[in-house]
Design an enzyme around this catalytic site. Structure first.
Site, short mmCIF file in Angstrom:
data_model
loop_
_atom_site.label_atom_id
_atom_site.label_comp_id
_atom_site.label_asym_id
_atom_site.label_seq_id
_atom_site.Cartn_x
_atom_site.Cartn_y
_atom_site.Cartn_z
N GLY A 111 1.05 -1.33 0.05
CA GLY A 111 0.01 0.10 0.08
C GLY A 111 0.97 1.13 -0.16
N GLY A 136 0.34 -5.14 0.64
CA GLY A 136 -0.76 -5.24 -0.30
C GLY A 136 -0.85 -5.68 -1.35
N GLU A 148 5.55 -5.83 7.49
CA GLU A 148 4.97 -4.97 8.38
C GLU A 148 5.40 -4.69 9.68
OE1 GLU A 148 2.08 -6.02 5.25
OE2 GLU A 148 3.17 -7.09 6.72
N ASP A 162 -1.65 -7.26 7.32
CA ASP A 162 -2.95 -7.11 7.01
C ASP A 162 -3.28 -7.81 5.64
OD1 ASP A 162 -1.77 -5.20 5.58
OD2 ASP A 162 -3.42 -3.69 6.06
#
Length: 354
Positions: free
Chosen positions: A70, A119, A142, A150
């Protein structure tokens, strides 16, 4: 040219019976923005209703990879200067897209060539046909930016054999094609030089037939040979005990891994371990995404996410100052707050029958 228009960040077209998604921000390694997520989702909804579209294929523009994750600079600025609502809205749409990809009724083929992280894993590894190459580098990095895996990453990693997923989630280690196959993050190995021919075949043939002439055996990975210490050490109940086991094991790679973990955000490590263990019990992807949304929103309120992105991406000094600084200072109460229900702000995905 200063007045030139920005290129479209997502290119959409059909070729034969295949609909194509090309992530088109090569200078940013195709990092996902909110606009990109919405465009992909809209395209999938549309193509689902078009009988002439038999297959959907996602690729990344440029030479470096499918997608590096992301747009974490935007998240950094929103968490530091805003109220977090822009990030929460991005994650809401992104996680819903991840669920749509996982349940898509037509073959969804992800060409995971080059870098596929964060992402990027979310828009590929939930697909029904996941192709890796000798250039593939997959990671959920992360914890190195004070965040927690996530985009359904805790669901995917919780399903990996033994404790391989725990190792990848806590360390953020990059893996190649064979290890991605071993961990259940990919299905087929195709040499990078054959991807153009594979794309041509996907436009004309059913996926199984298109793949048949191109799938090969990948180069040997590294994780299979490390299963003994990974499974033994990561089976511990706490991050502190995992680190102790790694240091005591005797394998040089185990000791190096312990040293890596001690550079990560202590809070992120503990929340990641709790997330993975809970994801195993939740089982269904949608329920795990609901949990990840709570965790991600909670991370906006604490300093490590902003500090981690600052150190790795903004200032690039690679010297994050975590708060708290040690594992011992992160209490069970600190961890539990990440899982607090959001009530009317919940993501609210419901499991669908597979």
């Amino acid at each position: 040219m200063s007045g030139a228009e920005e290129p479209e960040p997502v290119l959409l077209h059909t070729s034969g019976s295949a609909a194509r998604i090309t992530l088109n921000r090569p200078r940013a390694l195709n990092a996902l923005t909110h606009t990109m997520v919405r465009r992909i989702d809209e395209a999938l909804v549309q193509w689902e209703r078009i009988p002439a579209v038999h297959t959907v294929v996602i690729t990344g523009a440029g030479e470096r990879g499918l997608c590096a994750g992301g747009d974490i600079r935007a998240i950094h600025d929103d968490a530091r200067d805003g109220d977090g609502t822009a990030s929460a809205a991005f994650w809401r749409d992104e996680y819903r897209l991840n669920a749509r990809i996982a349940r898509y009724p037509k073959p969804y083929v992800a060409l995971m060539d080059g870098i596929v992280m964060g992402g990027g894993v979310g828009v590929s590894a939930h697909g029904s046909v996941r192709v890796v190459t000798e250039r593939t580098r997959v990671a959920m990095p992360e914890t190195g930016i004070g965040f927690v895996p996530d985009v359904g990453g805790t669901h995917l990693l919780a399903s990996a054999p033994g404790e391989l997923g725990t190792h990848l989630a806590l360390t953020g280690a990059q893996i190649g094609a064979a290890d991605a196959l071993l961990c259940g993050l990919a299905d087929h190995f195709v040499p990078s030089a054959s991807l153009g021919d594979l794309l041509d075949a996907l436009a004309e043939l059913p996926v199984r037939e298109a793949l048949a002439g191109h799938v090969r055996t990948p180069p040997q990975g590294v994780l299979a040979a490390q299963r003994d210490w990974i499974d033994a050490c990561y089976a511990a109940d706490t991050v502190e005990d995992i680190v102790r086991r790694l240091l005591a094991h005797g394998a040089p790679a185990a000791k190096e891994t312990a040293e890596t973990l001690l550079t990560r955000s202590p809070t992120a490590l503990k929340v990641t371990l709790a997330s993975l263990r809970r994801a195993r019990k939740l089982g269904r992807l949608e329920l795990v995404l609901n949990q990840e949304y709570r965790v991600s929103c909670a991370a906006l309120d604490l300093p490590d996410l902003v500090e981690g992105i600052r150190a790795q991406v903004v200032d690039k000094d690679r010297r994050p100052r975590w708060s708290p600084q040690t594992l011992a200072e992160v209490t069970d109460t600190d961890v539990e707050r990440f899982f607090t229900p959001l009530h009317e702000r919940e993501l609210g995905l419901r499991p669908r029958m597979s």
